[in-house]
Design an enzyme around this catalytic site. Structure first.
Site, PDB file in Angstrom:
ATOM      1  N   GLU A 156       2.648  -9.052   4.932  1.00 52.48           N
ATOM      2  CA  GLU A 156       4.091  -8.806   4.950  1.00 52.48           C
ATOM      3  C   GLU A 156       4.707  -9.210   6.285  1.00 52.48           C
ATOM      4  O   GLU A 156       5.906  -9.494   6.365  1.00 52.48           O
ATOM      5  CB  GLU A 156       4.365  -7.317   4.667  1.00 52.48           C
ATOM      6  CG  GLU A 156       5.834  -7.003   4.414  1.00 52.48           C
ATOM      7  CD  GLU A 156       6.100  -5.509   4.147  1.00 52.48           C
ATOM      8  OE1 GLU A 156       5.135  -4.758   3.959  1.00 52.48           O
ATOM      9  OE2 GLU A 156       7.281  -5.123   4.121  1.00 52.48           O
TER      10      GLU A 156
ATOM     11  N   ARG B  11      15.053  -6.199  -9.687  1.00 50.08           N
ATOM     12  CA  ARG B  11      15.200  -5.154  -8.679  1.00 50.08           C
ATOM     13  C   ARG B  11      16.531  -5.217  -7.927  1.00 50.08           C
ATOM     14  O   ARG B  11      17.205  -4.205  -7.778  1.00 50.08           O
ATOM     15  CB  ARG B  11      14.068  -5.276  -7.654  1.00 50.08           C
ATOM     16  CG  ARG B  11      12.746  -4.821  -8.191  1.00 50.08           C
ATOM     17  CD  ARG B  11      11.659  -4.936  -7.158  1.00 50.08           C
ATOM     18  NE  ARG B  11      10.414  -4.423  -7.723  1.00 50.08           N
ATOM     19  CZ  ARG B  11       9.253  -4.399  -7.090  1.00 50.08           C
ATOM     20  NH1 ARG B  11       9.170  -4.864  -5.860  1.00 50.08           N
ATOM     21  NH2 ARG B  11       8.176  -3.914  -7.665  1.00 50.08           N
TER      22      ARG B  11
ATOM     23  N   HIS C 218      12.233  -1.170   0.793  1.00 46.77           N
ATOM     24  CA  HIS C 218      10.884  -1.103   0.264  1.00 46.77           C
ATOM     25  C   HIS C 218       9.971  -2.161   0.875  1.00 46.77           C
ATOM     26  O   HIS C 218       8.816  -1.913   1.166  1.00 46.77           O
ATOM     27  CB  HIS C 218      10.999  -1.304  -1.250  1.00 46.77           C
ATOM     28  CG  HIS C 218       9.710  -1.428  -1.958  1.00 46.77           C
ATOM     29  ND1 HIS C 218       8.719  -0.496  -1.840  1.00 46.77           N
ATOM     30  CD2 HIS C 218       9.239  -2.371  -2.809  1.00 46.77           C
ATOM     31  CE1 HIS C 218       7.695  -0.862  -2.592  1.00 46.77           C
ATOM     32  NE2 HIS C 218       7.970  -1.994  -3.163  1.00 46.77           N
TER      33      HIS C 218
ATOM     34  N   GLY D  17      -3.915  -4.621  12.824  1.00 48.35           N
ATOM     35  CA  GLY D  17      -3.542  -4.134  11.495  1.00 48.35           C
ATOM     36  C   GLY D  17      -4.755  -4.187  10.579  1.00 48.35           C
ATOM     37  O   GLY D  17      -5.570  -5.108  10.659  1.00 48.35           O
TER      38      GLY D  17
ATOM     39  N   SER E 232       7.098   4.188  -9.752  1.00 49.44           N
ATOM     40  CA  SER E 232       6.837   2.881 -10.342  1.00 49.44           C
ATOM     41  C   SER E 232       8.011   2.401 -11.177  1.00 49.44           C
ATOM     42  O   SER E 232       8.632   3.141 -11.938  1.00 49.44           O
ATOM     43  CB  SER E 232       5.592   2.951 -11.209  1.00 49.44           C
ATOM     44  OG  SER E 232       5.488   1.753 -11.923  1.00 49.44           O
TER      45      SER E 232
ATOM     46  N   ARG F  81      11.071 -10.630  -3.458  1.00 46.97           N
ATOM     47  CA  ARG F  81       9.675 -10.635  -3.883  1.00 46.97           C
ATOM     48  C   ARG F  81       9.554 -10.076  -5.297  1.00 46.97           C
ATOM     49  O   ARG F  81      10.194  -9.082  -5.637  1.00 46.97           O
ATOM     50  CB  ARG F  81       8.835  -9.782  -2.931  1.00 46.97           C
ATOM     51  CG  ARG F  81       7.373  -9.752  -3.280  1.00 46.97           C
ATOM     52  CD  ARG F  81       6.572  -8.932  -2.292  1.00 46.97           C
ATOM     53  NE  ARG F  81       6.960  -7.526  -2.261  1.00 46.97           N
ATOM     54  CZ  ARG F  81       6.633  -6.631  -3.202  1.00 46.97           C
ATOM     55  NH1 ARG F  81       5.924  -6.997  -4.259  1.00 46.97           N
ATOM     56  NH2 ARG F  81       7.020  -5.383  -3.092  1.00 46.97           N
TER      57      ARG F  81
ATOM     58  N   HIS G  83      14.239  -1.267  -3.432  1.00 48.28           N
ATOM     59  CA  HIS G  83      13.609  -0.937  -4.708  1.00 48.28           C
ATOM     60  C   HIS G  83      14.500   0.032  -5.478  1.00 48.28           C
ATOM     61  O   HIS G  83      14.941   1.036  -4.933  1.00 48.28           O
ATOM     62  CB  HIS G  83      12.238  -0.315  -4.443  1.00 48.28           C
ATOM     63  CG  HIS G  83      11.371  -0.292  -5.654  1.00 48.28           C
ATOM     64  ND1 HIS G  83      11.609   0.565  -6.692  1.00 48.28           N
ATOM     65  CD2 HIS G  83      10.286  -1.019  -5.994  1.00 48.28           C
ATOM     66  CE1 HIS G  83      10.684   0.346  -7.628  1.00 48.28           C
ATOM     67  NE2 HIS G  83       9.878  -0.600  -7.224  1.00 48.28           N
TER      68      HIS G  83
ATOM     69  N   GLY H  67      -4.503  -3.345   7.041  1.00 46.92           N
ATOM     70  CA  GLY H  67      -4.113  -3.233   5.631  1.00 46.92           C
ATOM     71  C   GLY H  67      -4.782  -4.327   4.811  1.00 46.92           C
ATOM     72  O   GLY H  67      -5.814  -4.872   5.196  1.00 46.92           O
TER      73      GLY H  67
ATOM     74  N   ALA I 250      -4.003  -7.402   4.307  1.00 45.30           N
ATOM     75  CA  ALA I 250      -4.135  -8.681   4.998  1.00 45.30           C
ATOM     76  C   ALA I 250      -5.105  -8.565   6.173  1.00 45.30           C
ATOM     77  O   ALA I 250      -6.085  -9.311   6.259  1.00 45.30           O
ATOM     78  CB  ALA I 250      -2.758  -9.156   5.469  1.00 45.30           C
TER      79      ALA I 250
END
Lengths: 236, 637, 249
Positions: B425, B330, B401, B40, B284, B435, B266, B42, B44
């Protein structure tokens, strides 16, 4: 000098050289046009300007050599870049498209090559006098302090040359191509040399297009004037 | 399976410092001898790969996309939190810690969350040094905004593209290490299994997505940074390629899977427009600052929204939560939208949508001000829906999400398989059951830049994994299993595409294991998932071969893993007989419809152990305690 | 909507490809372009035929993975829009749409519409970064950066690395992509120490990868989904020249 090799070995550096030589050629085109516009001042003005240029002797050859070198670099590099560009897209799009690039931009290689052919013809016509030796060899006698001297009758050559519609048409068409070439080329010089920015862009664009029009109109005015009889042989 | 969380002793403020001192170090000259496989790229994975390479480790980094820069972290819009207190509004490490624990509805690990808050400030410094163009004030100082209902302005942002800019910062650091020869990058390469030798994670088996070649890589540690599993719902805001395969394969090799039922829905996404829908687009959350959420009071009201008079509209968030109104958290906003649509009040195609109306804000502030704030979002909305949100209200609907659950890790970010580390994640630790906005980017980078690079050294120094190479029998065995599995996919020769199974699973999961869950819905899911799975294995059709680029084959593998994972997820949701954060069991709600936790029985992380094909997974529990943030009930009235 | 698609099919990098025609009888105007291709692929697979390979991932216009030249224009006819955000209502019932891969020597076709953009990664690895290790960074507010500079840097940094600029350029030049990274870091104090090196190194790698030369057509800018300006190219030319004239060997 490694840095120079690196600079000129890069795509960006070579573009800069094309831009700089192009700029020099633009200077030549302007000077050439201004000199030739003296045709409107009559035979004496044009012929003595020609004679003065000739009298430069060795210096003239240096200038011609320099001009030739600039020309060769400009054309040679542009062709090399064009070949690389072609190689960069070996497979063409089945359905090509275009969004905002101008005709002038897209036809640079084509207009450049046509102008090159025209220059060769132009040299053969007026400089070497190969195409119409009967016009090119004409001389006129002028009085000097040391007595009469024969000098090249450039005025006669020009008028006789432009009296032929085919030749005049060719010159006007070539000037249109040159103007198209310059309309993109002059703007491009600024961008390639990194002198363009948001503030200057619009004035630069106007300058390039304006200059292209001036060159086109200025140079075309001569064959047009001859054809229209506004510029004629003395005593006619 | 033993869960040793390895949380250092002492007060929460000092744990990380103490631990950093107590961890063993690897001699700089020896680091080159350790090879780390990072899966991965991303926030992280990218930050970990770059930082480990800077430290001197040999790093191999894998991603299924065609470039490390495309990982889905790139799509995060809002921002990244950090306890910088630049706005002088009373923020502190402790406050960020407190908010995160509370926001996670007391289902996260205090020690991890405190460390996250601690390193948050370093992340911003690091990103700025890399050239991340955060928004600035005219004076040149960093700009902040308040995000997701936080009482302080601690969110840093780069227009609406914060995730992109942070990821490109990571990618730049990673690229630098690739250029220096310290990281070898393997794009278009998908992990298909993890290899465990003598109890330690020693390698991975991958498939080259271009040539189809199955290949093994051996190393001294494996780092999974493979993101979340929201695509189990088929329609989510995740990228199409996001999948659970890496985590699930690791799980089947012995890594415990923690809290798979925690998913975040979300509230402000663009609703589905038809059956062709392939993904959902998030807009957003900041839109809720000025937009008012409503539905018609009468079911089946087909009048144009502008023709529905004020007294026939139900501004349900304002009505139910007068103090938070449209800014309710949320999970609450999402659930309320679902309730309205379930009651037949939904708007738009299929009745799955509610209005988000800017009429009043435009009247109050003028169109210009609204354009300044949300111009790009309005444009995006119009591009997708063909509706002009300045003229007609937006339609929004919740969408999966983020997944808070993930592979269980200890304080060192190591899973129950020694040597297998899990970051971002993909792990479970920091967000509990819910979160907070702008915290995902923070966690990904904290793990990759500032936590894993220390703890992995400790692992090498204490475990001293010896030499191993891919000729080892275990590698050969796993490789063969992977090959056979690929062969099986292309040989079934059924009638349905992998995508059709994914859609079917997604619908089931959304309806039964989605925003609101019940014992019945979960039991039904647990009956249905094996049925779909059986049908998949007998009726899927993968056109094309396995030794070539084959999207259908890739998808089949991912769907097959989702089909197994989904069952554990539903089981976890059924077992967690309480409501908390994003996990809402309808049986456990207050009279006002709020989630009711059961701290006596469920104040733990549920960690599932794989016990073999056909066997039910075994549940283990890591008790969670909250000595610093007293357990309390969230209230947004 | 009923559509006719002419789609480029190519088995592999060294195999000749050709356009293949497919009819789609029932396309919803609300579909995205890629969802329309999903429908085609579902149809093909149900007929036992290989689906069309195309790159995509986030489907929200930011990852830069999707590509496609649609009727001669990378990312299709809508300005500032990636293929994944292009919706079918842009087209008309009965249209014939030609879909080709991004074409450039530096972007070899892998299969059908998928291309290898590894050249972009290699350009980045040659200088698209600030050489700073993790840790030891000064406080983020220690160096003020004016809003104008931060905004200009952001304008350039918005590049998604999709390669549409290369695909649109008649010369397959990568100057817009390279200049976006050079320009992003040139507008920030953090980028200054390596500013010249970066421009030189990235341009040289770009040349080595076989991209064409910039001829200032600005087609790149016209198709860029993030509307990156050609002024960044001018800026990079300036940096490059300065680095060569005033920098080290």
């Amino acid at each position: 000098m490694n840095w120079l090799a690196r600079l000129l070995g890069s795509s960006v550096g070579r573009k800069m050289l094309v831009a700089l030589t192009g700029l020099a050629l633009v200077g030549f085109v302007i000077a050439h046009m201004l000199g030739n516009l003296q045709v409107f001042l009559g035979p004496d003005a044009l012929n003595s300007y020609a004679a003065k240029l000739k009298s430069l002797g060795a210096l003239l050859w240096v200038m011609r050599g320099g001009l030739l070198a600039v020309f060769v670099v400009h054309v040679g590099l542009a062709l090399k870049l064009a070949a690389e560009n072609k190689a960069a897209r070996p497979a063409a799009y089945a359905r090509p498209g275009r969004v905002q690039s101008t005709l002038g931009a897209r036809s640079m290689v084509l207009t450049g090559l046509m102008v090159l052919l025209f220059v060769l013809y132009h040299l053969a016509h007026f400089t070497f006098g190969w195409t119409h030796p009967e016009h090119a060899t004409a001389t006129e006698a002028v009085q000097t302090l040391t007595g009469p001297v024969n000098r090249h009758d450039v005025y006669y050559m020009v008028v006789m040359g432009f009296r032929q519609p085919l030749v005049s048409g060719l010159y006007i068409a070539a000037m249109a191509l040159l103007a198209l070439h310059m309309s993109h080329g002059v703007q491009s010089v600024f961008q390639s040399l990194g002198l363009n920015n948001r503030k200057y862009e619009d004035p630069i664009r106007k300058l390039a297009i304006g200059l292209a029009w001036v060159i086109f109109l200025g140079n075309s005015s001569m064959p047009v004037a001859v054809m229209a009889g506004l510029v004629d042989l003395p005593g006619a | 399976m033993k869960l040793e969380s390895a949380i250092p002793e002492g007060p929460v403020e000092g744990k990380w410092d103490k631990h950093r001192f107590e961890m063993k170090l690897v001699n700089p000259a020896n680091k080159r001898k350790f090879r780390v496989l990072v899966v991965g790229s991303g926030l992280a994975g990218g930050s970990a790969a770059a930082t480990l390479a800077e430290l001197g480790y040999e790093v191999l980094c894998f991603c299924f996309q065609d470039s490390a820069r495309r990982a889905h972290s790139i799509a995060a819009q809002g921002g990244i939190n950090a306890a910088k207190n630049y706005q002088n509004d009373g923020d502190s490490v402790y406050r960020l810690f407190y908010d995160t624990v509370k926001g996670g509805d007391f289902r996260s690990r205090e020690a991890n969350v405190y460390r996250l808050a601690q390193v948050s400030a370093n992340i911003i410094d690091q990103c700025v040094a890399q050239g991340v163009p955060f928004a600035r004030e005219y004076g040149g100082q960093l700009a902040n905004r308040s995000f997701g209902g936080a009482q302080v302005s601690r969110t840093f942002y780069a227009r609406g593209q914060t995730g992109q800019q942070l990821l490109l910062g990571c990618y730049a650091g990673l690229s630098r290490q690739v250029g220096l020869g310290n990281v070898k990058m393997f794009p278009r390469t998908e992990l298909l299994d993890v290899v465990v030798v003598d109890g330690l994670a020693r390698g991975i088996v991958t498939r080259d997505l271009v040539s189809g070649k199955v290949e093994s890589f051996a190393g001294d540690a494996v780092v999974l940074a493979t993101g979340g599993y929201s695509n189990v719902f088929y329609l989510s805001t995740n990228a199409k390629g996001c999948n659970v395969t890496a985590a699930w394969r690791a799980h089947k090799r012995g890594a415990g899977f923690a809290n798979p039922c925690y998913t975040q829905i979300h509230p402000t996404c663009i609703p589905q427009s038809g059956d062709h829908q392939s993904k959902l687009t998030l807009m957003s959350e900041s839109l809720r600052n000025d937009g008012r959420v409503w539905v018609p009071k009468e079911p089946g009201d087909t009048r144009k929204p502008r023709d529905i008079p004020e007294d026939q509209r139900d501004y349900y968030l304002e009505r139910k939560y007068p103090s938070f109104g449209n800014l309710a958290p949320r999970d609450i906003a999402s659930r309320s939208a679902k309730e309205a649509c379930d009651a037949g009040l939904g708007v738009g195609p299929g009745g799955r949508g509610v209005f988000l109306d800017f009429r009043d804000a435009i009247q109050r502030l003028g169109k210009n001000a609204i354009e300044q704030r949300y111009g790009n979002l309005f444009e995006m909305y119009q591009r997708i829906t063909d509706d002009d949100p300045y003229e007609v209200p937006m339609r929004i609907y919740p969408a999966p999400h983020y997944s808070m659950g993930g592979l269980w890790v200890d304080y060192n970010l190591m899973s129950t398989v020694p040597g297998l580390h899990v970051i971002g994640e993909a792990n479970f630790s920091d967000h509990g059951a819910n979160r907070l906005g702008a915290s995902a980017l923070m966690q990904g980078l904290a793990d990759g830049y500032f936590i894993l690079p220390y703890t992995i050294g400790h692992y090498f120094a204490t475990h001293k994994p010896g030499p191993v190479d891919t000729d080892h029998a275990e590698f050969k065995r796993v490789e063969k299993e992977v090959e056979e599995r690929m062969q099986r996919f292309v040989s079934i020769g059924g009638k349905r595409t992998p995508d059709s199974f994914h859609r079917e699973l997604g619908r089931l999961m959304w309806n039964n294991v989605g925003m609101a869950r019940t014992k019945e819905s979960l039991e039904e899911a647990l009956r249905e998932i094996p049925r779909i799975r059986d049908e998949f294995w007998s009726d899927v059709r993968v056109v094309g071969g396995r030794s070539e680029m084959n999207n259908a084959l890739e998808q089949a593998g991912r769907v097959a893993d989702f089909l197994e994972f989904a069952e554990t997820m539903a089981l976890d949701a059924l077992t967690r007989d309480e409501s908390c954060g994003g996990h809402f069991r309808e049986e456990h709600q207050s009279e006002e419809g709020e989630a009711v936790r059961n701290d006596a029985d469920f104040c733990h992380a549920a960690v599932w152990e794989y016990t073999g094909e056909g066997n039910a997974p075994m549940e283990h529990r890591e008790p969670l305690d909250f000595p610093n943030v007293p357990l309390a009930t969230r209230s947004y009235k | 909507m009923k559509l006719t698609l002419r789609i480029w099919r190519q088995k592999g990098p060294d195999v000749a490809g050709d356009l293949e025609t497919h009819e789609l009888p029932d396309v919803s105007p609300d579909m995205s372009f890629l969802e329309m291709l999903d429908v085609l692929n579902e149809q093909l697979q149900n007929e036992g035929k290989e689906p069309v390979a195309f790159d995509h991932d986030c489907r929200e216009g930011i990852c830069g993975m999707c590509s496609l030249v649609i009727d001669g224009v990378p990312h299709g006819p809508m300005k500032a829009t990636t293929t994944c955000q292009l919706h079918m209502r842009t087209f008309h019932d009965g249209d014939t749409i030609t879909i080709e891969p991004f074409r450039a020597k530096a972007f070899p076709v892998i299969k059908d519409l998928c291309i290898d953009r590894g050249a972009f990664d290699r350009i980045s690895a040659s200088g698209g970064f600030v050489s700073v290790n993790t840790g030891g960074a000064p406080d983020a507010n220690a160096v003020p950066i004016g809003k104008e500079d931060a905004d200009a840097a952001m304008d350039a940094a918005a590049c998604i690395g999709c390669g549409a600029c290369v695909a649109a350029c008649p010369n397959a030049s990568a100057m817009l992509y390279v200049s976006a990274k050079v320009g992003h870091l040139a507008h920030l104090p953090q980028g200054q120490p390596e500013r010249g090196r970066r421009a030189r190194s990235m341009v040289e790698t770009m040349d080595a990868e076989g991209f064409g030369n910039c001829r200032n057509y600005y087609e790149c800018e016209a198709v860029c989904p993030k509307e990156i300006s050609h002024h960044f190219i001018g800026g990079m030319n300036r940096d490059f020249l300065k680095a060569n004239l005033c920098g080290g060997e």
